[in-house]
Scaffold this motif. Structure first.
Motif, mmCIF file in Angstrom:
data_model
loop_
_atom_site.group_PDB
_atom_site.id
_atom_site.type_symbol
_atom_site.label_atom_id
_atom_site.label_comp_id
_atom_site.label_asym_id
_atom_site.label_seq_id
_atom_site.Cartn_x
_atom_site.Cartn_y
_atom_site.Cartn_z
ATOM 1 N N VAL A 1 -8.607 11.261 7.751
ATOM 2 C CA VAL A 1 -8.569 11.123 6.254
ATOM 3 C C VAL A 1 -9.841 11.410 5.665
ATOM 4 C CG1 VAL A 1 -7.737 9.634 4.378
ATOM 5 C CG2 VAL A 1 -6.318 9.739 6.684
ATOM 6 N N GLY A 2 -10.832 10.905 6.354
ATOM 7 C CA GLY A 2 -12.215 10.819 5.708
ATOM 8 C C GLY A 2 -12.323 9.862 4.699
ATOM 9 N N ARG A 3 -13.367 9.787 3.889
ATOM 10 C CA ARG A 3 -13.699 8.678 2.865
ATOM 11 C C ARG A 3 -13.380 8.985 1.398
ATOM 12 N NH1 ARG A 3 -12.405 4.729 4.929
ATOM 13 N NH2 ARG A 3 -13.588 3.620 3.309
ATOM 14 N N ASN A 4 -12.836 10.470 1.327
ATOM 15 C CA ASN A 4 -12.908 10.950 -0.084
ATOM 16 C C ASN A 4 -11.478 10.739 -0.553
ATOM 17 O OD1 ASN A 4 -15.800 11.560 -0.587
ATOM 18 N ND2 ASN A 4 -15.409 13.432 0.807
ATOM 19 N N ARG A 5 -10.342 10.408 0.327
ATOM 20 C CA ARG A 5 -9.250 10.366 -0.353
ATOM 21 C C ARG A 5 -8.239 9.231 0.418
ATOM 22 N NH1 ARG A 5 -5.134 12.380 3.164
ATOM 23 N NH2 ARG A 5 -5.796 13.548 4.917
ATOM 24 N N LEU A 6 -7.162 8.898 0.197
ATOM 25 C CA LEU A 6 -6.397 7.881 0.863
ATOM 26 C C LEU A 6 -5.506 8.479 1.690
ATOM 27 C CD1 LEU A 6 -5.758 5.616 -2.349
ATOM 28 C CD2 LEU A 6 -7.427 4.936 -0.359
ATOM 29 N N PRO A 7 -5.051 7.631 2.786
ATOM 30 C CA PRO A 7 -3.741 8.208 3.603
ATOM 31 C C PRO A 7 -2.832 8.481 3.068
ATOM 32 C CG PRO A 7 -5.005 6.246 4.285
ATOM 33 C CD PRO A 7 -5.578 6.194 3.143
ATOM 34 N N ARG A 8 -1.941 9.525 3.630
ATOM 35 C CA ARG A 8 -0.672 10.075 3.208
ATOM 36 C C ARG A 8 0.309 10.082 4.292
ATOM 37 N NH1 ARG A 8 -0.508 10.808 -2.377
ATOM 38 N NH2 ARG A 8 1.320 11.747 -1.797
ATOM 39 N N LEU A 9 1.614 9.880 3.984
ATOM 40 C CA LEU A 9 2.472 10.157 4.955
ATOM 41 C C LEU A 9 2.440 11.377 5.921
ATOM 42 C CD1 LEU A 9 5.890 8.986 3.147
ATOM 43 C CD2 LEU A 9 4.835 7.725 5.073
ATOM 44 N N ALA A 10 1.802 12.336 5.379
ATOM 45 C CA ALA A 10 1.628 13.838 6.076
ATOM 46 C C ALA A 10 0.579 13.550 7.047
ATOM 47 C CB ALA A 10 1.405 15.001 5.123
ATOM 48 N N ASP A 11 -0.351 12.539 7.170
ATOM 49 C CA ASP A 11 -1.330 12.326 8.114
ATOM 50 C C ASP A 11 -0.566 11.467 9.265
ATOM 51 O OD1 ASP A 11 -3.381 13.207 6.637
ATOM 52 O OD2 ASP A 11 -3.164 11.346 5.313
ATOM 53 N N LYS A 12 0.472 11.023 9.301
ATOM 54 C CA LYS A 12 1.055 10.297 10.438
ATOM 55 C C LYS A 12 0.831 10.880 11.684
ATOM 56 C CE LYS A 12 5.010 6.929 10.686
ATOM 57 N NZ LYS A 12 6.368 6.752 10.157
ATOM 58 N N THR A 13 1.357 11.996 11.794
ATOM 59 C CA THR A 13 1.445 12.595 13.273
ATOM 60 C C THR A 13 -0.159 12.614 13.817
ATOM 61 O OG1 THR A 13 1.306 14.656 12.290
ATOM 62 C CG2 THR A 13 3.302 13.801 12.810
ATOM 63 N N GLU A 14 -1.154 12.536 12.926
ATOM 64 C CA GLU A 14 -2.432 12.606 13.446
ATOM 65 C C GLU A 14 -3.137 11.305 13.374
ATOM 66 O OE1 GLU A 14 -3.901 15.848 14.088
ATOM 67 O OE2 GLU A 14 -1.731 16.519 13.537
ATOM 68 N N LEU A 15 -2.403 10.398 13.364
ATOM 69 C CA LEU A 15 -2.715 8.888 13.438
ATOM 70 C C LEU A 15 -2.028 8.189 14.466
ATOM 71 C CD1 LEU A 15 -2.891 8.042 9.579
ATOM 72 C CD2 LEU A 15 -5.053 8.694 11.228
ATOM 73 N N PRO A 16 -2.299 8.634 15.874
ATOM 74 C CA PRO A 16 -1.080 8.036 16.924
ATOM 75 C C PRO A 16 -1.599 6.506 17.249
ATOM 76 C CG PRO A 16 -2.712 9.723 17.841
ATOM 77 C CD PRO A 16 -2.851 10.094 16.266
ATOM 78 N N PHE A 17 -2.939 6.221 17.190
ATOM 79 C CA PHE A 17 -3.334 4.845 17.590
ATOM 80 C C PHE A 17 -2.726 4.088 16.344
ATOM 81 C CE2 PHE A 17 -6.215 1.238 18.066
ATOM 82 C CZ PHE A 17 -5.718 0.979 19.470
ATOM 83 N N THR A 18 -3.190 4.367 15.301
ATOM 84 C CA THR A 18 -2.671 3.744 14.081
ATOM 85 C C THR A 18 -1.185 3.148 14.126
ATOM 86 O OG1 THR A 18 -4.449 4.635 12.872
ATOM 87 C CG2 THR A 18 -2.809 3.424 11.699
ATOM 88 N N CYS A 19 -0.460 4.238 14.385
ATOM 89 C CA CYS A 19 0.950 4.081 14.591
ATOM 90 C C CYS A 19 1.353 3.454 15.662
ATOM 91 C CB CYS A 19 1.405 5.633 14.531
ATOM 92 S SG CYS A 19 1.422 6.638 12.938
ATOM 93 N N ALA A 20 0.624 3.296 16.659
ATOM 94 C CA ALA A 20 1.403 2.759 18.091
ATOM 95 C C ALA A 20 0.755 1.284 17.659
ATOM 96 C CB ALA A 20 0.162 3.175 19.072
ATOM 97 N N ASP B 1 1.829 8.079 24.800
ATOM 98 C CA ASP B 1 1.844 8.610 26.163
ATOM 99 C C ASP B 1 0.908 9.021 27.006
ATOM 100 O OD1 ASP B 1 1.289 10.937 24.874
ATOM 101 O OD2 ASP B 1 3.578 11.566 24.496
ATOM 102 N N ASP B 2 0.774 9.537 27.908
ATOM 103 C CA ASP B 2 -0.426 10.217 28.734
ATOM 104 C C ASP B 2 -0.984 11.326 28.047
ATOM 105 O OD1 ASP B 2 0.453 8.656 30.809
ATOM 106 O OD2 ASP B 2 1.619 10.420 31.765
ATOM 107 N N GLN B 3 -0.553 12.121 26.843
ATOM 108 C CA GLN B 3 -1.191 12.768 25.985
ATOM 109 C C GLN B 3 -1.859 12.300 24.828
ATOM 110 O OE1 GLN B 3 1.629 13.845 27.417
ATOM 111 N NE2 GLN B 3 0.541 14.713 29.038
ATOM 112 N N GLY B 4 -1.577 10.758 24.576
ATOM 113 C CA GLY B 4 -2.248 10.214 23.313
ATOM 114 C C GLY B 4 -1.401 10.205 22.184
ATOM 115 N N ALA B 5 -0.177 10.690 22.340
ATOM 116 C CA ALA B 5 0.804 10.797 21.437
ATOM 117 C C ALA B 5 1.747 9.410 21.358
ATOM 118 C CB ALA B 5 1.738 11.962 21.458
ATOM 119 N N VAL B 6 2.297 9.255 20.082
ATOM 120 C CA VAL B 6 3.166 8.163 19.937
ATOM 121 C C VAL B 6 4.299 8.264 20.876
ATOM 122 C CG1 VAL B 6 4.631 6.791 18.304
ATOM 123 C CG2 VAL B 6 2.273 7.652 17.652
ATOM 124 N N LYS B 7 4.597 7.173 21.703
ATOM 125 C CA LYS B 7 5.908 7.106 22.277
ATOM 126 C C LYS B 7 7.001 6.313 21.787
ATOM 127 C CE LYS B 7 5.153 4.820 26.321
ATOM 128 N NZ LYS B 7 4.925 4.651 27.796
#
Length: 497
Positions: free
Chosen positions: A338-357, A421-427
């Motif tokens: 996300v960076g520090r210049n904006r806030l998280p969006r739902l569109a970021d969800k797939t790029e935030l696997p550990f956060t979602c896990a 999972d083994d690839q680091g994606a949300v299971k």
């Protein structure tokens, strides 16, 4: 001697009457029921169960899980004269709640006492289907559960973040702020407005809701078994008062909407209801929902959508304080994506696997609805080969499902990695059912998932949560009610630069 004979005769008569009543009770008891602990005639297992909880210090869901180890994943017990079937494993919960005969709700005696009809949470059969259809259709028309609703949630998180920032790093209990914020998400849809966090009438409403849910007991015991009001009359009076206060607040909002109703400007759930009611009257067709049903339904939406989300977020902050390394890893992931210049969006969800896990693990470990919400057998049916008679209550031990060692490795350990999972994606794990399962699944599950993601990511993006030095040790012993919430705790939120 005459006294001795008379006393002996009295004992004999008493014994015979007792045996007669026991035989009648035994003969009338349905056969081929799920196994379970023996109970007393007409009293059942309630007394033994309550004493066991007291002696062992176990919560209701922990003790039920212990009984399941002895009697199996489907077992039965009696509370008063009512048969209660307890489900302990994912497979039997899924089978039961996909059974159309087990989709009913037991009646709430407290509603009848204060003149309330059935709302969404309590209705069964045709009425439930109509209220459910109307509610889902209306909520969707306002974008609830869709990505377009994201802005509404983000707006509320901004208000919440401002309140936390104004504390300037002072320790605080996050309960009130989180409850206000999650309630306002529902308010925007139902009432068409939000309330300021310091609004006195709004604070009273939320306090009534909190006390009601706690007083209702595990799984809603106080709601569905009328005789409990004689055992704990003070709790029963407290529940009546708080329910009356909640419905009174909501009824006042409905009346205000009636006075200002504009058919050309339908801005919220109540407006749509009033419009549908007018249309049905003009077309001379049935519209089974009235103001009473509506007020109860709105209270159901509040209780289902506010305290559950707020409690989950409180567990989230508690776990982040207890596991600072996990909090640091989430914040590194947020900063990277996300960076520090904006806030998280739902569109970021797939790029935030550990956060979602981590959020999934919080829902599993916290299990904020440990016994779900009671179901009711509308007809004789079978489950896992056992008979479930009409009129039985069915309880799902979701806490036990979420702590089943056959499903989860080392279930008592807080470990977000189990959802990667083994690839680091949300299971995704189908066995994670915090919103229950089947046709009675929480209708706000999509909204809740959006809400939890946006609140959680925004809070961790903006603040670092730590345990205040002078605060009591962190505890994961929860408070048991319909919602399993953390014990009160203090946190310190430092603004991240």
């Amino acid at each position: 001697m005459a006294f001795d004979v008379a006393f002996f005769d009295f004992q004999t008569v008493l014994f015979c009457v007792g045996m007669f009543l026991f035989i009648i009770w035994w003969l009338r008891s349905p056969k081929h029921l799920p196994p379970g602990p023996g109970g007393l005639p007409f009293v059942g297992n309630l007394l033994n169960f309550a004493l066991s909880c007291y002696r062992t210090g176990l919560t209701s869901h922990e003790l039920l899980a212990k009984l399941a180890h002895k009697y199996g994943p489907v077992f039965s017990m009696y509370i008063g004269g009512t048969l209660v079937v307890v489900l302990d494993k994912y497979d039997v919960v899924k089978e039961a709640f996909n059974n159309p005969y087990l989709n009913g709700r037991p009646k709430m005696a407290i509603h009848k006492e204060i003149g309330l009809k059935e709302g969404l949470g309590q209705a069964s059969g045709k009425l439930w289907k109509q209220i459910r259809h109307f509610t889902i259709t209306t909520l969707r028309s306002f974008g609830v559960g869709k990505n377009s609703f994201e802005e509404n949630i983000i707006d509320e998180v901004k208000y919440l973040s401002q309140e936390v920032t104004h504390l300037q790093g002072k320790s605080f209990d996050p309960k009130c702020l989180l409850t206000n914020a999650t309630a306002n998400v529902i308010c925007c849809v139902v009432f068409g407005k939000r309330f300021e966090y310091h609004d006195s009438s709004f604070k009273i409403l939320l306090d009534c809701m909190d006390k009601y849910l706690q007083a209702a007991g595990a799984g809603g015991l106080q709601l569905f078994f009328p005789f409990t009001k004689y055992i704990q009359p003070s709790i029963h009076r407290l529940m009546k008062h708080n329910m009356e206060s909640m419905v009174g607040f909501i009824t006042n909002e409905i009346e205000n909407h009636q006075q200002e109703h504009d058919t050309e400007n339908l801005g919220d759930y109540i407006d749509v209801y009033l419009n549908e009611k007018q249309i049905a009257k003009k077309q001379n067709r049935e519209f089974v929902i009235d103001n009473n049903n509506l007020a109860v339904t709105i209270s159901d939406l509040f209780m289902a959508g506010t305290d559950t989300s707020a409690s989950t977020l409180r567990w989230a902050i508690l776990y982040m304080m207890a596991y600072p390394d996990i909090q640091d890893r989430i914040q590194r992931e947020l900063d990277s994506v996300v960076g520090r210049n904006r806030l998280p969006r739902l569109a970021d969800k797939t790029e935030l696997p550990f956060t979602c896990a981590t959020l999934l693990e919080i829902q599993r470990a916290g299990s904020i609805a440990p016994l779900g919400f009671m179901h009711y057998s509308q007809e004789d049916t079978t489950l896992a080969g056992y008979k479930v008679p009409k009129g039985s209550i069915v309880v799902s031990n979701l806490w036990s499902v979420h702590h089943d060692s056959e499903l989860w490795d080392n279930p008592d350990k807080f470990n977000p990695e189990r959802f990667l999972d083994d690839q680091g994606a949300v299971k995704e794990m189908v066995e994670l059912i915090p919103f229950s399962i089947g046709r009675r699944i929480c209708i706000g599950d999509h909204l809740a998932k959006m809400e939890l993601f946006i609140f959680f990511t925004h809070l961790l993006h903006q603040f670092k949560f730590t345990k205040p030095e002078d605060s009591p040790p962190l505890s994961f012993e929860g408070i048991t009610g319909i919602v399993f919430s953390p014990q009160p705790f203090l946190t310190q939120a430092t603004v991240r630069q």
